[in-house]
Design an enzyme around this catalytic site. Structure first.
Site, PDB file in Angstrom:
ATOM      1  N   VAL A   1    -118.634  30.637 -29.869  1.00 38.22           N
ATOM      2  CA  VAL A   1    -117.326  31.160 -30.288  1.00 38.22           C
ATOM      3  C   VAL A   1    -116.557  31.584 -29.042  1.00 38.22           C
ATOM      4  O   VAL A   1    -117.139  31.713 -27.959  1.00 38.22           O
ATOM      5  CB  VAL A   1    -117.482  32.391 -31.212  1.00 38.22           C
ATOM      6  CG1 VAL A   1    -118.190  32.011 -32.498  1.00 38.22           C
ATOM      7  CG2 VAL A   1    -118.230  33.532 -30.504  1.00 38.22           C
TER       8      VAL A   1
ATOM      9  N   THR B   1    -123.138  38.676 -10.093  1.00 44.88           N
ATOM     10  CA  THR B   1    -122.544  38.506 -11.422  1.00 44.88           C
ATOM     11  C   THR B   1    -122.938  39.613 -12.405  1.00 44.88           C
ATOM     12  O   THR B   1    -122.713  39.486 -13.593  1.00 44.88           O
ATOM     13  CB  THR B   1    -122.923  37.136 -12.015  1.00 44.88           C
ATOM     14  OG1 THR B   1    -124.350  37.053 -12.054  1.00 44.88           O
ATOM     15  CG2 THR B   1    -122.387  35.989 -11.186  1.00 44.88           C
TER      16      THR B   1
ATOM     17  N   HIS C   1    -123.445  33.143 -15.396  1.00 47.97           N
ATOM     18  CA  HIS C   1    -123.223  32.966 -13.960  1.00 47.97           C
ATOM     19  C   HIS C   1    -122.015  32.045 -13.731  1.00 47.97           C
ATOM     20  O   HIS C   1    -121.186  32.295 -12.864  1.00 47.97           O
ATOM     21  CB  HIS C   1    -124.478  32.372 -13.301  1.00 47.97           C
ATOM     22  CG  HIS C   1    -125.655  33.302 -13.377  1.00 47.97           C
ATOM     23  ND1 HIS C   1    -126.088  34.048 -12.305  1.00 47.97           N
ATOM     24  CD2 HIS C   1    -126.470  33.637 -14.400  1.00 47.97           C
ATOM     25  CE1 HIS C   1    -127.125  34.797 -12.665  1.00 47.97           C
ATOM     26  NE2 HIS C   1    -127.381  34.555 -13.943  1.00 47.97           N
TER      27      HIS C   1
ATOM     28  N   ASP D   1    -124.020  32.252  -5.595  1.00 52.30           N
ATOM     29  CA  ASP D   1    -124.596  33.170  -6.592  1.00 52.30           C
ATOM     30  C   ASP D   1    -125.736  33.977  -5.953  1.00 52.30           C
ATOM     31  O   ASP D   1    -126.513  33.452  -5.140  1.00 52.30           O
ATOM     32  CB  ASP D   1    -125.139  32.363  -7.772  1.00 52.30           C
ATOM     33  CG  ASP D   1    -125.583  33.262  -8.914  1.00 52.30           C
ATOM     34  OD1 ASP D   1    -124.787  33.452  -9.836  1.00 52.30           O
ATOM     35  OD2 ASP D   1    -126.729  33.776  -8.872  1.00 52.30           O
TER      36      ASP D   1
HETATM   37  N1  UDP Z   1    -131.266  39.280 -10.074  1.00 52.71           N
HETATM   38  C1  UDP Z   1    -130.762  39.526  -8.863  1.00 52.71           C
HETATM   39  N2  UDP Z   1    -131.154  38.741  -7.841  1.00 52.71           N
HETATM   40  C2  UDP Z   1    -132.033  37.751  -7.980  1.00 52.71           C
HETATM   41  C3  UDP Z   1    -132.550  37.488  -9.233  1.00 52.71           C
HETATM   42  C4  UDP Z   1    -132.146  38.289 -10.277  1.00 52.71           C
HETATM   43  O1  UDP Z   1    -129.992  40.440  -8.704  1.00 52.71           O
HETATM   44  O2  UDP Z   1    -132.366  37.107  -6.994  1.00 52.71           O
HETATM   45  C5  UDP Z   1    -130.921  40.207 -11.126  1.00 52.71           C
HETATM   46  C6  UDP Z   1    -129.907  39.747 -12.080  1.00 52.71           C
HETATM   47  O3  UDP Z   1    -129.137  40.842 -12.440  1.00 52.71           O
HETATM   48  C7  UDP Z   1    -130.713  39.316 -13.234  1.00 52.71           C
HETATM   49  C8  UDP Z   1    -131.769  40.390 -13.221  1.00 52.71           C
HETATM   50  O4  UDP Z   1    -132.082  40.499 -11.854  1.00 52.71           O
HETATM   51  O5  UDP Z   1    -129.913  39.301 -14.343  1.00 52.71           O
HETATM   52  C9  UDP Z   1    -132.997  40.146 -13.985  1.00 52.71           C
HETATM   53  O6  UDP Z   1    -133.279  38.815 -13.997  1.00 52.71           O
HETATM   54  P1  UDP Z   1    -133.584  38.122 -15.360  1.00 52.71           P
HETATM   55  O7  UDP Z   1    -133.654  36.685 -15.106  1.00 52.71           O
HETATM   56  O8  UDP Z   1    -134.742  38.789 -15.989  1.00 52.71           O
HETATM   57  O9  UDP Z   1    -132.275  38.514 -16.169  1.00 52.71           O
HETATM   58  P2  UDP Z   1    -131.167  37.708 -16.878  1.00 52.71           P
HETATM   59  O10 UDP Z   1    -130.388  36.872 -15.902  1.00 52.71           O
HETATM   60  O11 UDP Z   1    -131.898  36.927 -17.874  1.00 52.71           O
HETATM   61  O12 UDP Z   1    -130.320  38.799 -17.446  1.00 52.71           O
HETATM   62  N1  UDP Z   2    -119.778  33.739 -24.709  1.00 51.36           N
HETATM   63  C1  UDP Z   2    -118.812  33.198 -25.522  1.00 51.36           C
HETATM   64  N2  UDP Z   2    -119.189  32.724 -26.741  1.00 51.36           N
HETATM   65  C2  UDP Z   2    -120.453  32.763 -27.196  1.00 51.36           C
HETATM   66  C3  UDP Z   2    -121.454  33.339 -26.352  1.00 51.36           C
HETATM   67  C4  UDP Z   2    -121.082  33.829 -25.123  1.00 51.36           C
HETATM   68  O1  UDP Z   2    -117.628  33.141 -25.177  1.00 51.36           O
HETATM   69  O2  UDP Z   2    -120.703  32.302 -28.306  1.00 51.36           O
HETATM   70  C5  UDP Z   2    -119.402  34.184 -23.361  1.00 51.36           C
HETATM   71  C6  UDP Z   2    -119.188  35.667 -23.252  1.00 51.36           C
HETATM   72  O3  UDP Z   2    -117.846  35.986 -23.553  1.00 51.36           O
HETATM   73  C7  UDP Z   2    -119.547  35.932 -21.805  1.00 51.36           C
HETATM   74  C8  UDP Z   2    -120.613  34.902 -21.497  1.00 51.36           C
HETATM   75  O4  UDP Z   2    -120.453  33.876 -22.461  1.00 51.36           O
HETATM   76  O5  UDP Z   2    -118.439  35.694 -20.979  1.00 51.36           O
HETATM   77  C9  UDP Z   2    -122.022  35.431 -21.595  1.00 51.36           C
HETATM   78  O6  UDP Z   2    -122.303  36.189 -20.477  1.00 51.36           O
HETATM   79  P1  UDP Z   2    -123.087  37.569 -20.541  1.00 51.36           P
HETATM   80  O7  UDP Z   2    -123.198  38.059 -19.149  1.00 51.36           O
HETATM   81  O8  UDP Z   2    -122.438  38.486 -21.506  1.00 51.36           O
HETATM   82  O9  UDP Z   2    -124.491  37.199 -21.141  1.00 51.36           O
HETATM   83  P2  UDP Z   2    -125.568  36.022 -20.859  1.00 51.36           P
HETATM   84  O10 UDP Z   2    -125.143  34.885 -21.710  1.00 51.36           O
HETATM   85  O11 UDP Z   2    -125.544  35.706 -19.399  1.00 51.36           O
HETATM   86  O12 UDP Z   2    -126.846  36.630 -21.302  1.00 51.36           O
END
Ligand code: UDP
Ligand code: UDP
Length: 468
Positions: free
Chosen positions: A345, A143, A23, A120
């Site tokens: 990384v 996001t 985020h 957000d």
């Molecule tokens: N999400 C959304 N609005 C909200 C809460 C969650 O759109 O108010 C979406 C968002 O894409 C989120 C997904 O629902 O990633 C599922 O939430 P969860 O926390 O399980 O996913 P994560 O952020 O871990 O990928």
């Molecule tokens: N990322 C990174 N290095 C790491 C792990 C994650 O640069 O070791 C960055 C990745 O490039 C991306 C973000 O962190 O921009 C992770 O966001 P994503 O939506 O892919 O996954 P989330 O971490 O929310 O599950």
């Protein structure tokens, strides 16, 4: 406030990200774009901060952009039991939501007065009531994917027709009007299937408040999600949607470069497109058993790899060594065939390296956009949340695989042999490679002069001018 030519009003924008790198990063990247469009930016940081990675990123950002003001927002403490939540990132979303009323004095004290705020999506319904009272235009940054947004926007109408609170009455798939392919119910985050859950309540509240925000920014672009974006921007799908601005791909900024470990030197010694990069983002750990099968699969594939191992949700809690996680024997095998790390990384730089030819990803949306930019085909292994829906975007676009049969995290343990076979399929496919290259080309057009990124920001400013 206007300039002498009367053309450009002074724009002071506040950004309110939610917790988690997935985020925070797109918010900071958006800040970079706004600054380059001569906006004054105030970043609202919520305290205490959950992960080390977030604290370090915020500090690096503020040092790189001294013109940005930071406004610290100290949250009210929230007992995890009250929120019935043991994921520290989601608990933080809820804590920010419950502290939202404290934003009112904070926002009204900013000088010069704010033009608008970008919030957000997870905080939307609680923040929009504050900003409405202040008559402050409120945009949201969504996001994740436009496909996920279409579900998000349509969700209340489905949920309202399913009053029994069970999942069975969803049927097998959800047909969002105007969306190309229906969303299988099995691709929904499992928490959403329980209509009485706390998560579903927030999700519904947020989605019901969409009509009260001034617009929605999405980190996506036409080449990646043509049909979903078309239906959202033309407004064919749902009544009452505010304007949608696909401002992606949001690109990283120079300051993000810091990481204690860099595999770039190692990559220099590898053949073009011969290496698989493996990462499941910033907050998705895997069980030890699954990590070991993955290690076995990587070795069996015969390809070289850079593999980021994560065994805890929050980075501060990573306390086991690779020896403990992999076991001595597997660790040696793995290290003879690739690079394995437990540190943060610089993913962007790894994906940009010509030696990287495939990406095993959980399909967090930022990772998807980054892979698209670099034209790297993806083996999508969704773990939770929106990731299955994001993986469908990749599969539908023809530049990666979506391993639905591997289930959600902890459903089953996927065996090393199967993982190895799928890696071979990914790395051996010329079709995936050429489609990914085309999408990368379209991403570059979107950020070019006169491209959609620039145009969308202009449209955003015009939409805000209308609210004045
Ligand atoms: N999400 C959304 N609005 C909200 C809460 C969650 O759109 O108010 C979406 C968002 O894409 C989120 C997904 O629902 O990633 C599922 O939430 P969860 O926390 O399980 O996913 P994560 O952020 O871990 O990928
Ligand atoms: N990322 C990174 N290095 C790491 C792990 C994650 O640069 O070791 C960055 C990745 O490039 C991306 C973000 O962190 O921009 C992770 O966001 P994503 O939506 O892919 O996954 P989330 O971490 O929310 O599950």
């Amino acid at each position: 406030m206007s300039n002498s030519d009367g053309m450009h009003s002074h724009r002071h924008v506040a950004l309110l990200p939610s917790s988690g790198m997935g985020h925070l990063l797109p918010f900071l990247r958006l800040a970079g774009s706004l600054i380059s469009q001569r906006c004054q930016v105030t970043l609202i940081t919520t305290h205490p901060i959950v992960s080390l990675a977030e604290s370090q990123l915020i500090s690096a950002f503020l040092s790189a952009f001294p013109q940005v003001s930071e406004k610290k927002f100290t949250l009210l403490p929230l007992d995890p039991l009250t929120a019935n939540c043991n994921d520290p990132f989601k608990l933080q979303w809820e804590t920010i939501r419950r502290s939202a009323h404290l934003l009112s004095p904070l926002l009204s004290s900013l000088s010069p007065p704010l033009s608008f705020i970008i919030t957000d999506m997870t905080l939307m319904s609680s923040v929009v009531s504050v900003t409405a009272n202040l008559c402050l235009p409120n945009y949201i940054l969504f996001t994740t994917s436009a496909r996920m947004f279409s579900l998000f926007a349509y969700f209340p109408s489905i949920a309202e027709s399913k009053t029994d609170g069970g999942s069975s009455r969803f049927g097998d798939e959800i047909r969002v009007p105007g969306l190309g392919s229906p969303i299988p119910v099995s691709s929904l985050p499992s928490t959403l299937l329980d209509l009485n859950s706390f998560f579903t309540k927030n999700f519904s509240d947020n989605s019901r408040s969409i009509k009260n925000v001034n617009g929605v920014l999405i980190n996506s672009f036409e080449g990646l999600e043509k049909q979903s974006l078309e239906m959202l921007t033309v407004g064919k799908a749902m009544e009452g949607l505010p304007p949608v601005f696909p401002v992606g791909p949001l690109l990283p900024l120079e300051f993000e470069g810091q990481s204690s470990f860099s595999p770039l030197k190692w990559l220099e010694g590898q053949k073009e497109r011969s290496v698989v990069y493996v990462s499941f983002g910033s907050r998705t750990p895997m069980s030890k058993e699954q990590i070991r099968e993955l290690g076995t699969g990587l070795v069996l594939s015969g390809y070289k790899f850079v593999w980021v191992v994560k065994s805890k949700v929050v980075d501060k809690e990573e306390d086991e060594s690779l020896d403990e996680i992999l076991g001595q024997e597997l660790k040696e095998k793995v290290m003879n065939n690739g690079l394995v790390v437990k540190e943060w990384v610089n993913q962007w730089k790894i994906l940009s390296h010509k030696a990287v030819g495939g990406f095993i990803s959980h399909c967090g949306w930022n990772s998807v956009v980054e892979a698209a930019w670099h034209g790297v085909p993806v083996l999508g292994w969704p773990q939770h949340g929106d990731q299955m829906i994001n993986a469908e975007v990749i599969e539908g676009g023809g530049w990666g695989l979506c391993m639905k049969s591997w289930g959600w995290v902890s459903d089953i343990v996927v065996k090393g042999e199967e993982i190895g076979d799928r890696i071979k399929e990914l790395m051996g496919s010329e079709t995936l490679k050429s489609t990914a290259a085309r999408i990368s080309e379209e991403a570059r057009q979107a950020v070019g002069v006169g491209g959609s990124c620039e145009n969308m920001l202009k449209e955003l400013f015009q939409s805000w001018k209308k609210t004045e």
